[in-house]
Design a protein around this motif. Structure first.
Motif, mmCIF file in Angstrom:
data_model
loop_
_atom_site.group_PDB
_atom_site.id
_atom_site.type_symbol
_atom_site.label_atom_id
_atom_site.label_comp_id
_atom_site.label_asym_id
_atom_site.label_seq_id
_atom_site.Cartn_x
_atom_site.Cartn_y
_atom_site.Cartn_z
ATOM 1 N N LEU A 257 0.826 -1.204 0.000
ATOM 2 C CA LEU A 257 0.000 0.000 0.000
ATOM 3 C C LEU A 257 0.863 1.258 0.000
ATOM 4 O O LEU A 257 0.602 2.217 -0.737
ATOM 5 C CB LEU A 257 -0.931 0.001 1.212
ATOM 6 N N ARG A 329 -8.613 7.468 -8.101
ATOM 7 C CA ARG A 329 -8.732 6.023 -8.362
ATOM 8 C C ARG A 329 -7.642 5.273 -7.593
ATOM 9 O O ARG A 329 -6.797 4.602 -8.188
ATOM 10 C CB ARG A 329 -8.605 5.733 -9.863
ATOM 11 N N PRO A 330 -7.646 5.360 -6.256
ATOM 12 C CA PRO A 330 -6.537 4.758 -5.486
ATOM 13 C C PRO A 330 -6.371 3.259 -5.710
ATOM 14 O O PRO A 330 -5.251 2.753 -5.684
ATOM 15 C CB PRO A 330 -6.899 5.080 -4.028
ATOM 16 N N ALA A 331 -7.471 2.530 -5.941
ATOM 17 C CA ALA A 331 -7.352 1.083 -6.119
ATOM 18 C C ALA A 331 -6.602 0.727 -7.398
ATOM 19 O O ALA A 331 -6.062 -0.372 -7.513
ATOM 20 C CB ALA A 331 -8.735 0.438 -6.139
ATOM 21 N N ASP A 432 -6.736 5.754 3.381
ATOM 22 C CA ASP A 432 -7.756 4.728 3.598
ATOM 23 C C ASP A 432 -7.134 3.366 3.368
ATOM 24 O O ASP A 432 -6.916 2.948 2.228
ATOM 25 C CB ASP A 432 -8.924 4.956 2.639
ATOM 26 N N ASP A 433 -6.828 2.626 4.449
ATOM 27 C CA ASP A 433 -6.152 1.343 4.295
ATOM 28 C C ASP A 433 -7.120 0.218 3.929
ATOM 29 O O ASP A 433 -6.744 -0.941 3.887
ATOM 30 C CB ASP A 433 -5.350 0.970 5.551
ATOM 31 N N ASP A 434 -8.389 0.567 3.636
ATOM 32 C CA ASP A 434 -9.317 -0.445 3.149
ATOM 33 C C ASP A 434 -9.260 -0.576 1.625
ATOM 34 O O ASP A 434 -9.903 -1.456 1.050
ATOM 35 C CB ASP A 434 -10.756 -0.099 3.559
ATOM 36 N N THR A 435 -8.521 0.309 0.974
ATOM 37 C CA THR A 435 -8.371 0.235 -0.478
ATOM 38 C C THR A 435 -7.633 -1.049 -0.842
ATOM 39 O O THR A 435 -6.635 -1.398 -0.204
ATOM 40 C CB THR A 435 -7.571 1.437 -0.992
ATOM 41 N N THR A 439 -5.448 -3.733 -8.107
ATOM 42 C CA THR A 439 -6.725 -3.432 -8.748
ATOM 43 C C THR A 439 -7.587 -4.687 -8.843
ATOM 44 O O THR A 439 -7.091 -5.803 -8.972
ATOM 45 C CB THR A 439 -6.505 -2.853 -10.154
#
Length: 586
Positions: A257, A329-331, A432-435, A439
């Protein structure tokens, strides 16, 4: 961690505030060609020859409060956007890659792990240290295993109240002056080489008989002298549970991450080195072709300078789009960051070597602007090494290609227009560490390519060739999709065949083409008229087509004429050669 703690509402006028900080830093750093400038070429080169940290230049950054740029606004600093940090740090990287990496980006890369996974007390302590002028260090590289931190030699064994750490990290930048050390280490044995954890340590509080700062082994470093000189050795060193960043065993996820941000920013900052190389070559060539009415001769210095500018814009298009994707679009950013980093040595290093031909024998000069150019030739390749190097980036891309071919290319949701507008307002940035780490089959950048091509005008000769080249890129993506789907998907338990590496390289170039077209088509023509000119975009796609082996399209001569005029204009009224086109001190 509580992601909301490091998120804040946007405020009107913030892009202008970020630009003002860049202008203020440029003014403080001054004209690098002035001999009396403490952050000028003479001082920086003297420190490089001596292999020491450039204290006068660092003092200038201290006066600017550079460490505040690395601390989120919620914790008292100025960091609110990766793009603003990119613009600020490019002013430093234009002077010296070593100064930028040693003073700033190492500290930010370490702190980034804490902003991502640290507890509130850990974040407050580190923020306080950085705001008081401290440095942070990051220990990830494992030189014994080709920089593969998953196979690292530092182990943590559970003990009452914490861990006992044993092993060595041979390269730990900044450790000799750091008050904080972020370290990835193995805390459990397993078939995958060990489960990883991440620690936040204060090296000054570790017992001196169990922890040692070591010198870097081997010969004198070729590049980034003065900064990459230390390592660390642990011998049954006690570490408390409170040092853990995130749960035990979450180190690999944390590192992946965090690498989205570090890969993106470090790769994007390399543009500043080429900016200086181009400026140096222009100065050496006495601005050849100023006021030209015809295209530069293909074999002339003017053509070399023009193509270098095109390469810089080509690469910066992907760099800026990737940086803005961290907000939007972080993911998908792990994919784009890996592509950007793998493109770095192919484009920017080659561009510097092309520019060296303009300097001729002056390239051997160790003083002044030419000496700085020679230094960049040594420094730029180093920032493309490590676990974020080309092979590691391809290893990030290749496993995702089959899923992308099935779900994203030609069918997925397009990237938002804001991704292609350098410096335009962005939504608040959030840790946001839930990302997802990788992809989930989305690739808005590639998905935007066919739609953008369908909108392209076919008016004059330049617009027609731009559309033709853009259509070739769509054909390339279609062929790429067919080849990916025809292959057996990569097996994590087996070596990947060479065909996958070739496909990954082609995919990266298609991504760069999509970024170029997006920046040209979606950019603000009123804010930056040159970016609205199809000449630079056509030249950039022509350059990409050549790398893909597409050679059946001729570029109109007027493309280079128009691009060369812009090179000369930005040199004479000093502005950056990147997409931001900011005024420079010199």
């Amino acid at each position: 961690m509580n992601a909301a703690a490091l998120t804040r509402p946007s405020r009107a006028g913030e892009p202008a505030a970020g630009h003002e900080r860049v202008r203020r830093l440029e003014a403080l750093l001054g004209d690098p060609a002035e001999d009396t400038n403490p952050s000028g070429y003479r001082t920086l080169l003297a420190a490089d020859r001596a292999g020491v940290i450039c204290d006068p230049a660092e003092a200038v950054l201290d006066s600017f409060g550079m460490n505040e740029e690395f601390v989120p606004t919620a914790l008292g600093g100025r960091f609110d956007s990766p793009e603003t940090l990119l613009q600020v740090m490019r002013a430093v990287f234009r002077r010296d890659v070593g100064l930028g990496m040693g003073y700033g980006m190492t500290t930010f890369a370490a702190a980034n792990h804490v902003w991502l996974r640290g507890t509130a007390p850990q974040q407050r302590v580190l923020a306080g240290q950085l705001l008081s002028g401290s440095k942070a260090s990051l220990a990830q590289h494992e030189t014994a295993h080709a920089n593969d931190f998953v196979r690292g030699r530092v182990r943590g064994v559970p003990r009452p109240g914490g861990l006992s750490v044993t092993g060595a990290k041979q390269v730990v930048n900044n450790l000799q002056r750091a008050d904080a050390l972020v370290m990835v280490l193995s805390t459990a044995q397993g078939g995958d080489g060990g489960r990883l954890s991440t620690l936040l340590l204060d090296p000054r509080e570790l017992p001196p008989d169990r922890f040692e700062i070591t010198g870097r082994p081997g010969a004198e470093p070729v590049g980034l002298r003065g900064y990459f000189r230390t390592g660390a050795r642990f011998t049954d060193c006690p570490v408390p549970d409170s040092a853990l960043l995130g749960p035990m065993g979450s180190g690999a996820t944390t590192s992946l991450l965090a690498s989205r941000m570090s890969r993106t920013l470090v790769s994007s900052l390399a543009v500043a080195a080429v900016d200086t190389g181009l400026r140096t070559a222009l100065r050496a060539g006495r601005v050849p072709g100023a006021g030209v009415t015809a295209a530069p001769d293909p074999h002339s210095a003017a053509a070399t300078l023009t193509w270098a500018f095109v390469d810089l814009l080509l690469y910066d298009s992907l760099a800026v789009v990737t940086t803005r994707a961290l907000h939007l679009r972080p993911a998908e950013t792990s994919l784009y960051a890996a592509a950007l980093k793998s493109l770095l040595p192919k484009v920017l290093r080659d561009t510097l070597h092309d520019l060296a031909s303009v300097l001729g024998s002056r390239i051997y000069t160790r003083e002044g602007p030419a000496g700085v150019f020679h230094k960049y030739l040594r420094d730029v390749p180093i920032i493309s090494l490590g676990h974020a190097g080309t092979a590691a980036c391809q290893a990030t891309i290749i496993p995702q290609l089959p899923l992308l071919a099935r779900r994203a290319w030609f069918t997925g949701e397009q990237a938002p227009a804001a991704m292609f507008r350098p410096g335009a307002p962005l939504p608040p940035f959030s840790y946001d560490d839930d990302t997802p780490v990788l992809t989930d089959g989305r690739d808005g950048l590639s998905a935007s390519l066919p739609a953008t091509v369908a909108e392209l005008p076919t008016g004059d000769a330049v617009q027609r060739v731009l559309r033709t080249l853009a259509e070739r890129m769509v054909d390339e993506l279609r062929d790429l999709r067919g080849r990916v789907l025809a292959l057996e998907p990569p097996d994590p338990q087996r070596s990947v065949g060479p065909a996958w590496f070739a496909l990954a390289d082609r995919y990266v170039l298609v991504l760069a083409a999509a970024a170029v077209l997006g920046v040209w088509r979606r950019g603000d023509a009123h804010g930056e008229p040159f970016l609205a000119d199809p000449a630079w975009a056509a030249a950039a796609l022509y350059r990409i087509a050549g790398r893909l082996g597409i050679r059946d399209v001729e570029l109109p001569a007027e493309c280079l004429t128009r691009v060369h005029r812009e090179v000369v204009a930005r040199f004479r009224d000093p502005h950056g050669f990147d997409l931001y086109n900011m005024p420079l001190a010199g």
